[in-house]
Motif scaffolding. Structure first.
Motif, PDB file in Angstrom:
ATOM      1  N   THR A  29       2.622  -8.124   1.432  1.00  0.00           N
ATOM      2  CA  THR A  29       3.560  -9.021   2.108  1.00  0.00           C
ATOM      3  C   THR A  29       3.394 -10.472   1.666  1.00  0.00           C
ATOM      4  OG1 THR A  29       3.689  -7.524   4.008  1.00  0.00           O
ATOM      5  CG2 THR A  29       4.430  -9.791   4.344  1.00  0.00           C
ATOM      6  N   PRO A  30       2.177 -11.032   1.657  1.00  0.00           N
ATOM      7  CA  PRO A  30       2.052 -12.413   1.153  1.00  0.00           C
ATOM      8  C   PRO A  30       2.439 -12.532  -0.322  1.00  0.00           C
ATOM      9  CG  PRO A  30       0.099 -11.799   2.412  1.00  0.00           C
ATOM     10  CD  PRO A  30       0.895 -10.544   2.201  1.00  0.00           C
ATOM     11  N   ALA A  49      18.063  -8.530   6.155  1.00  0.00           N
ATOM     12  CA  ALA A  49      18.902  -7.352   5.959  1.00  0.00           C
ATOM     13  C   ALA A  49      18.171  -6.237   5.202  1.00  0.00           C
ATOM     14  CB  ALA A  49      20.162  -7.728   5.203  1.00  0.00           C
ATOM     15  N   ASN A  50      16.972  -6.528   4.747  1.00  0.00           N
ATOM     16  CA  ASN A  50      16.264  -5.541   3.933  1.00  0.00           C
ATOM     17  C   ASN A  50      14.752  -5.706   4.134  1.00  0.00           C
ATOM     18  OD1 ASN A  50      15.762  -3.542   1.997  1.00  0.00           O
ATOM     19  ND2 ASN A  50      15.724  -5.026   0.329  1.00  0.00           N
ATOM     20  N   PRO A  51      14.270  -5.615   5.403  1.00  0.00           N
ATOM     21  CA  PRO A  51      12.880  -5.963   5.669  1.00  0.00           C
ATOM     22  C   PRO A  51      11.914  -4.798   5.614  1.00  0.00           C
ATOM     23  CG  PRO A  51      14.013  -5.629   7.727  1.00  0.00           C
ATOM     24  CD  PRO A  51      15.002  -5.300   6.612  1.00  0.00           C
ATOM     25  N   ALA A  52      12.414  -3.594   5.415  1.00  0.00           N
ATOM     26  CA  ALA A  52      11.571  -2.425   5.665  1.00  0.00           C
ATOM     27  C   ALA A  52      10.959  -1.839   4.412  1.00  0.00           C
ATOM     28  CB  ALA A  52      12.381  -1.357   6.393  1.00  0.00           C
ATOM     29  N   HIS A  53      10.782  -2.677   3.396  1.00  0.00           N
ATOM     30  CA  HIS A  53      10.118  -2.222   2.177  1.00  0.00           C
ATOM     31  C   HIS A  53       8.983  -3.167   1.866  1.00  0.00           C
ATOM     32  CE1 HIS A  53       9.327  -0.551  -1.668  1.00  0.00           C
ATOM     33  NE2 HIS A  53       9.806  -1.584  -2.355  1.00  0.00           N
ATOM     34  N   PRO A  54       7.758  -2.662   1.677  1.00  0.00           N
ATOM     35  CA  PRO A  54       6.618  -3.550   1.452  1.00  0.00           C
ATOM     36  C   PRO A  54       6.835  -4.454   0.248  1.00  0.00           C
ATOM     37  CG  PRO A  54       5.888  -1.297   1.850  1.00  0.00           C
ATOM     38  CD  PRO A  54       7.373  -1.251   1.740  1.00  0.00           C
ATOM     39  N   VAL A  93       1.956 -10.870 -12.820  1.00  0.00           N
ATOM     40  CA  VAL A  93       1.182  -9.697 -13.236  1.00  0.00           C
ATOM     41  C   VAL A  93       0.811  -8.847 -12.021  1.00  0.00           C
ATOM     42  CG1 VAL A  93      -0.927  -8.916 -14.367  1.00  0.00           C
ATOM     43  CG2 VAL A  93       0.324 -10.884 -15.286  1.00  0.00           C
ATOM     44  N   PHE A  94       0.406  -9.479 -10.930  1.00  0.00           N
ATOM     45  CA  PHE A  94       0.081  -8.719  -9.723  1.00  0.00           C
ATOM     46  C   PHE A  94       1.309  -7.990  -9.189  1.00  0.00           C
ATOM     47  CE2 PHE A  94      -3.940 -10.907  -9.540  1.00  0.00           C
ATOM     48  CZ  PHE A  94      -4.759 -10.082  -8.775  1.00  0.00           C
ATOM     49  N   THR A  95       2.483  -8.604  -9.264  1.00  0.00           N
ATOM     50  CA  THR A  95       3.708  -7.964  -8.779  1.00  0.00           C
ATOM     51  C   THR A  95       4.032  -6.721  -9.591  1.00  0.00           C
ATOM     52  OG1 THR A  95       4.624 -10.042  -7.922  1.00  0.00           O
ATOM     53  CG2 THR A  95       6.190  -8.287  -8.443  1.00  0.00           C
ATOM     54  N   LEU A 106       1.991  -2.420  11.476  1.00  0.00           N
ATOM     55  CA  LEU A 106       3.052  -3.021  10.665  1.00  0.00           C
ATOM     56  C   LEU A 106       3.132  -4.541  10.794  1.00  0.00           C
ATOM     57  CD1 LEU A 106       5.923  -0.465  11.348  1.00  0.00           C
ATOM     58  CD2 LEU A 106       4.399  -0.557   9.365  1.00  0.00           C
ATOM     59  N   ARG A 107       2.320  -5.120  11.662  1.00  0.00           N
ATOM     60  CA  ARG A 107       2.428  -6.555  11.943  1.00  0.00           C
ATOM     61  C   ARG A 107       2.309  -7.444  10.701  1.00  0.00           C
ATOM     62  NH1 ARG A 107       2.669  -9.543  16.429  1.00  0.00           N
ATOM     63  NH2 ARG A 107       2.456  -7.674  17.692  1.00  0.00           N
ATOM     64  N   PRO A 108       1.470  -7.113   9.712  1.00  0.00           N
ATOM     65  CA  PRO A 108       1.427  -7.974   8.516  1.00  0.00           C
ATOM     66  C   PRO A 108       2.782  -8.121   7.834  1.00  0.00           C
ATOM     67  CG  PRO A 108      -0.469  -6.514   8.537  1.00  0.00           C
ATOM     68  CD  PRO A 108       0.432  -6.053   9.648  1.00  0.00           C
ATOM     69  N   LEU A 109       3.639  -7.091   7.947  1.00  0.00           N
ATOM     70  CA  LEU A 109       4.979  -7.137   7.364  1.00  0.00           C
ATOM     71  C   LEU A 109       6.002  -7.705   8.330  1.00  0.00           C
ATOM     72  CD1 LEU A 109       7.064  -6.324   5.131  1.00  0.00           C
ATOM     73  CD2 LEU A 109       7.221  -4.096   6.282  1.00  0.00           C
ATOM     74  N   THR A 110       5.935  -7.282   9.583  1.00  0.00           N
ATOM     75  CA  THR A 110       7.011  -7.577  10.525  1.00  0.00           C
ATOM     76  C   THR A 110       6.785  -8.834  11.350  1.00  0.00           C
ATOM     77  OG1 THR A 110       5.998  -6.300  12.332  1.00  0.00           O
ATOM     78  CG2 THR A 110       7.401  -5.098  10.752  1.00  0.00           C
TER      79      THR A 110
END
Length: 227
Positions: free
Chosen positions: A50-51, A222-227, A142-144, A17-21
């Protein structure tokens, strides 16, 4: 109903999970619990998403409105519940959220609908976006849309439920899939519509109209747990 049980929180691999957290402790998440069933895939995906979301150049309001339109069209309760919170923190109003559900013909909604319906953008819509966004932001837009369409598909296919205490905005459940018995047949064939674009009315809204973070930021604390 969840089809693939999430990995229990106490068994989460923090390195995956490090790339996110970035090594921070984060709360339980049904989406991350699902991803951790496939650690190599999870790490690769988080390294991409994440990026794109948290260190991109696309304005947060535009990003969140696009994600929410994808979530609503695809009836992805998990995605809507998380990004409605992020959208409000980015300054999106309740009326704008209602407009996303109705399909009000804003530029963002029209662009998302075109990408979802045709996998491309019309010349007029592209020109409007290009007048608002620079080249990198336009690519990120577009990527999003594509990335969150994929996530909505994953969450719906595996039955990922909103996390405890999250509000899905009264979203109806995604339509039940029907088996495709022959190549070239089924609900997506030459119909111009698909199950995730079917109009659905909820209290206080009307059916959809026909389709016509700055660099260096980190996930919302407050909302970090969603990619």
């Amino acid at each position: 109903m969840t089809r693939l049980p999430p990995v229990p929180y106490e068994e989460w691999d923090e390195e995956v999970l490090r790339p996110l957290t970035g090594g921070r402790k984060i709360p339980p998440s049904n989406a991350l619990g699902l991803l951790l069933n496939h650690p190599r895939l999870a790490k690769a995906f988080l390294g991409f998403s994440t990026p794109l979301v948290y260190r991109g150049t696309l304005p947060a309001r535009i990003r969140e409105l696009a994600v929410l339109r994808v979530a609503w069209r695809r009836r992805c309760r998990y995605e809507w519940s998380h990004h409605a919170l992020s959208a409000r923190r980015a300054g999106v109003t309740d009326e704008e959220l209602a407009g996303v559900r109705r399909g009000d013909p804003t530029l963002v909604t029209r662009a998302v609908d075109e990408l979802e319906d045709t996998s491309t953008l019309s010349d007029p819509t592209y020109a409007e976006l290009a007048a608002l966004l620079d080249e990198r932001q336009l690519m990120e837009f577009v990527f999003t849309v594509g990335a969150y369409a994929m996530q909505a598909m994953v969450y719906n296919a595996f039955g990922v439920e909103p996390d405890e205490g999250m509000d899905d905005g009264g979203m109806p459940a995604a339509p039940k899939a029907t088996p495709h018995t022959k190549p070239g047949t089924g609900p997506h064939t030459n119909s111009g519509t698909s199950p995730h674009t079917a109009p659905v009315t909820i209290p206080g809204t009307t059916p959809d109209a026909p389709s016509d973070t700055a660099p260096g930021t980190t996930p919302d604390a407050a909302n970090p747990a969603h990619p």
